[in-house]
Write a protein that holds these residues in place. Structure first.
Motif, PDB file in Angstrom:
ATOM      1  N   TYR A 119      19.627 -38.194  29.910  1.00 26.60           N
ATOM      2  CA  TYR A 119      18.973 -36.890  29.881  1.00 26.60           C
ATOM      3  C   TYR A 119      19.958 -35.792  29.496  1.00 26.60           C
ATOM      4  O   TYR A 119      21.125 -35.858  29.848  1.00 26.60           O
ATOM      5  CB  TYR A 119      18.366 -36.579  31.251  1.00 26.60           C
ATOM      6  CG  TYR A 119      17.442 -37.686  31.718  1.00 26.60           C
ATOM      7  CD1 TYR A 119      16.176 -37.823  31.185  1.00 26.60           C
ATOM      8  CD2 TYR A 119      17.865 -38.612  32.665  1.00 26.60           C
ATOM      9  CE1 TYR A 119      15.343 -38.852  31.585  1.00 26.60           C
ATOM     10  CE2 TYR A 119      17.034 -39.640  33.074  1.00 26.60           C
ATOM     11  CZ  TYR A 119      15.767 -39.756  32.526  1.00 26.60           C
ATOM     12  OH  TYR A 119      14.950 -40.781  32.915  1.00 26.60           O
ATOM     13  N   GLU A 159      20.110 -31.522  33.993  1.00 25.52           N
ATOM     14  CA  GLU A 159      19.576 -31.823  35.329  1.00 25.52           C
ATOM     15  C   GLU A 159      18.079 -31.560  35.362  1.00 25.52           C
ATOM     16  O   GLU A 159      17.327 -32.275  36.011  1.00 25.52           O
ATOM     17  CB  GLU A 159      20.266 -30.955  36.386  1.00 25.52           C
ATOM     18  CG  GLU A 159      21.566 -31.520  36.873  1.00 25.52           C
ATOM     19  CD  GLU A 159      21.379 -32.838  37.601  1.00 25.52           C
ATOM     20  OE1 GLU A 159      20.526 -32.940  38.505  1.00 25.52           O
ATOM     21  OE2 GLU A 159      22.103 -33.777  37.258  1.00 25.52           O
ATOM     22  N   ARG A 160      17.640 -30.525  34.688  1.00 21.49           N
ATOM     23  CA  ARG A 160      16.216 -30.180  34.654  1.00 21.49           C
ATOM     24  C   ARG A 160      15.400 -31.318  34.060  1.00 21.49           C
ATOM     25  O   ARG A 160      14.362 -31.686  34.610  1.00 21.49           O
ATOM     26  CB  ARG A 160      16.035 -28.911  33.837  1.00 21.49           C
ATOM     27  CG  ARG A 160      14.634 -28.414  33.787  1.00 21.49           C
ATOM     28  CD  ARG A 160      14.602 -27.128  33.009  1.00 21.49           C
ATOM     29  NE  ARG A 160      13.269 -26.604  32.957  1.00 21.49           N
ATOM     30  CZ  ARG A 160      12.939 -25.495  32.342  1.00 21.49           C
ATOM     31  NH1 ARG A 160      13.868 -24.782  31.746  1.00 21.49           N
ATOM     32  NH2 ARG A 160      11.700 -25.071  32.330  1.00 21.49           N
ATOM     33  N   ARG A 214      16.370 -34.469  33.928  1.00 26.40           N
ATOM     34  CA  ARG A 214      16.493 -35.616  34.825  1.00 26.40           C
ATOM     35  C   ARG A 214      15.491 -35.506  35.966  1.00 26.40           C
ATOM     36  O   ARG A 214      14.844 -36.471  36.339  1.00 26.40           O
ATOM     37  CB  ARG A 214      17.911 -35.718  35.381  1.00 26.40           C
ATOM     38  CG  ARG A 214      18.145 -37.008  36.167  1.00 26.40           C
ATOM     39  CD  ARG A 214      19.504 -37.023  36.836  1.00 26.40           C
ATOM     40  NE  ARG A 214      19.660 -35.966  37.815  1.00 26.40           N
ATOM     41  CZ  ARG A 214      19.132 -35.991  39.056  1.00 26.40           C
ATOM     42  NH1 ARG A 214      18.423 -37.018  39.452  1.00 26.40           N
ATOM     43  NH2 ARG A 214      19.340 -34.987  39.878  1.00 26.40           N
ATOM     44  N   ARG A 215      15.329 -34.287  36.506  1.00 26.49           N
ATOM     45  CA  ARG A 215      14.367 -34.078  37.589  1.00 26.49           C
ATOM     46  C   ARG A 215      12.934 -34.276  37.128  1.00 26.49           C
ATOM     47  O   ARG A 215      12.079 -34.672  37.904  1.00 26.49           O
ATOM     48  CB  ARG A 215      14.519 -32.671  38.171  1.00 26.49           C
ATOM     49  CG  ARG A 215      15.643 -32.584  39.159  1.00 26.49           C
ATOM     50  CD  ARG A 215      15.647 -31.231  39.841  1.00 26.49           C
ATOM     51  NE  ARG A 215      16.920 -30.596  39.553  1.00 26.49           N
ATOM     52  CZ  ARG A 215      17.084 -29.469  38.879  1.00 26.49           C
ATOM     53  NH1 ARG A 215      16.061 -28.796  38.440  1.00 26.49           N
ATOM     54  NH2 ARG A 215      18.290 -28.993  38.657  1.00 26.49           N
ATOM     55  N   ASN A 216      12.660 -33.972  35.862  1.00 20.29           N
ATOM     56  CA  ASN A 216      11.310 -34.094  35.316  1.00 20.29           C
ATOM     57  C   ASN A 216      11.107 -35.403  34.553  1.00 20.29           C
ATOM     58  O   ASN A 216      10.210 -35.503  33.734  1.00 20.29           O
ATOM     59  CB  ASN A 216      11.014 -32.913  34.395  1.00 20.29           C
ATOM     60  CG  ASN A 216      10.881 -31.632  35.174  1.00 20.29           C
ATOM     61  OD1 ASN A 216      10.058 -31.534  36.069  1.00 20.29           O
ATOM     62  ND2 ASN A 216      11.705 -30.652  34.846  1.00 20.29           N
ATOM     63  N   ARG A 217      11.903 -36.406  34.845  1.00 18.54           N
ATOM     64  CA  ARG A 217      11.825 -37.666  34.102  1.00 18.54           C
ATOM     65  C   ARG A 217      10.487 -38.363  34.281  1.00 18.54           C
ATOM     66  O   ARG A 217      10.083 -39.126  33.421  1.00 18.54           O
ATOM     67  CB  ARG A 217      12.971 -38.580  34.498  1.00 18.54           C
ATOM     68  CG  ARG A 217      12.931 -39.068  35.915  1.00 18.54           C
ATOM     69  CD  ARG A 217      14.133 -39.956  36.207  1.00 18.54           C
ATOM     70  NE  ARG A 217      14.211 -40.279  37.611  1.00 18.54           N
ATOM     71  CZ  ARG A 217      15.061 -39.741  38.466  1.00 18.54           C
ATOM     72  NH1 ARG A 217      15.927 -38.851  38.053  1.00 18.54           N
ATOM     73  NH2 ARG A 217      15.066 -40.082  39.731  1.00 18.54           N
ATOM     74  N   ARG A 218       9.780 -38.096  35.355  1.00 23.69           N
ATOM     75  CA  ARG A 218       8.471 -38.722  35.564  1.00 23.69           C
ATOM     76  C   ARG A 218       7.492 -38.329  34.467  1.00 23.69           C
ATOM     77  O   ARG A 218       6.603 -39.088  34.128  1.00 23.69           O
ATOM     78  CB  ARG A 218       7.931 -38.362  36.934  1.00 23.69           C
ATOM     79  CG  ARG A 218       8.683 -39.078  38.033  1.00 23.69           C
ATOM     80  CD  ARG A 218       8.223 -38.640  39.409  1.00 23.69           C
ATOM     81  NE  ARG A 218       9.209 -39.005  40.409  1.00 23.69           N
ATOM     82  CZ  ARG A 218      10.226 -38.233  40.781  1.00 23.69           C
ATOM     83  NH1 ARG A 218      10.384 -37.051  40.244  1.00 23.69           N
ATOM     84  NH2 ARG A 218      11.081 -38.644  41.680  1.00 23.69           N
ATOM     85  N   GLY A 271       8.767 -26.203  37.477  1.00 21.31           N
ATOM     86  CA  GLY A 271       8.508 -26.686  38.817  1.00 21.31           C
ATOM     87  C   GLY A 271       8.293 -25.562  39.817  1.00 21.31           C
ATOM     88  O   GLY A 271       8.002 -25.793  40.971  1.00 21.31           O
TER      89      GLY A 271
END
Length: 64
Positions: free
Chosen positions: A32, A35-36, A38-42, A59
């Protein structure tokens, strides 16, 4: 410039990102761009890989 840096495409936002010194030891595992993402990988897992760059939701909820 001695040479072009390696790059990858982020599966969440679809943007291309370049190698960074802090990723030198782990570049093979970096997926990714931030970090943003990675957090929204779903989002990428449920919708498939991003074909075109798109906005990533922050988010945050809207205040009323």
């Amino acid at each position: 410039m001695p040479g072009a840096l390696p790059s990858k495409t982020c599966p969440v936002c679809g943007r291309e990102f370049n190698w960074r010194r802090k990723w030198a030891k782990d570049w093979e595992n970096v997926r990714y761009c931030s970090e943003r993402c990675r957090r929204n990988r779903r989002l990428a897992e449920t919708e498939g890989a991003a074909e075109t760059p798109r906005a990533v939701p922050s988010g945050r909820k809207r205040r009323r």
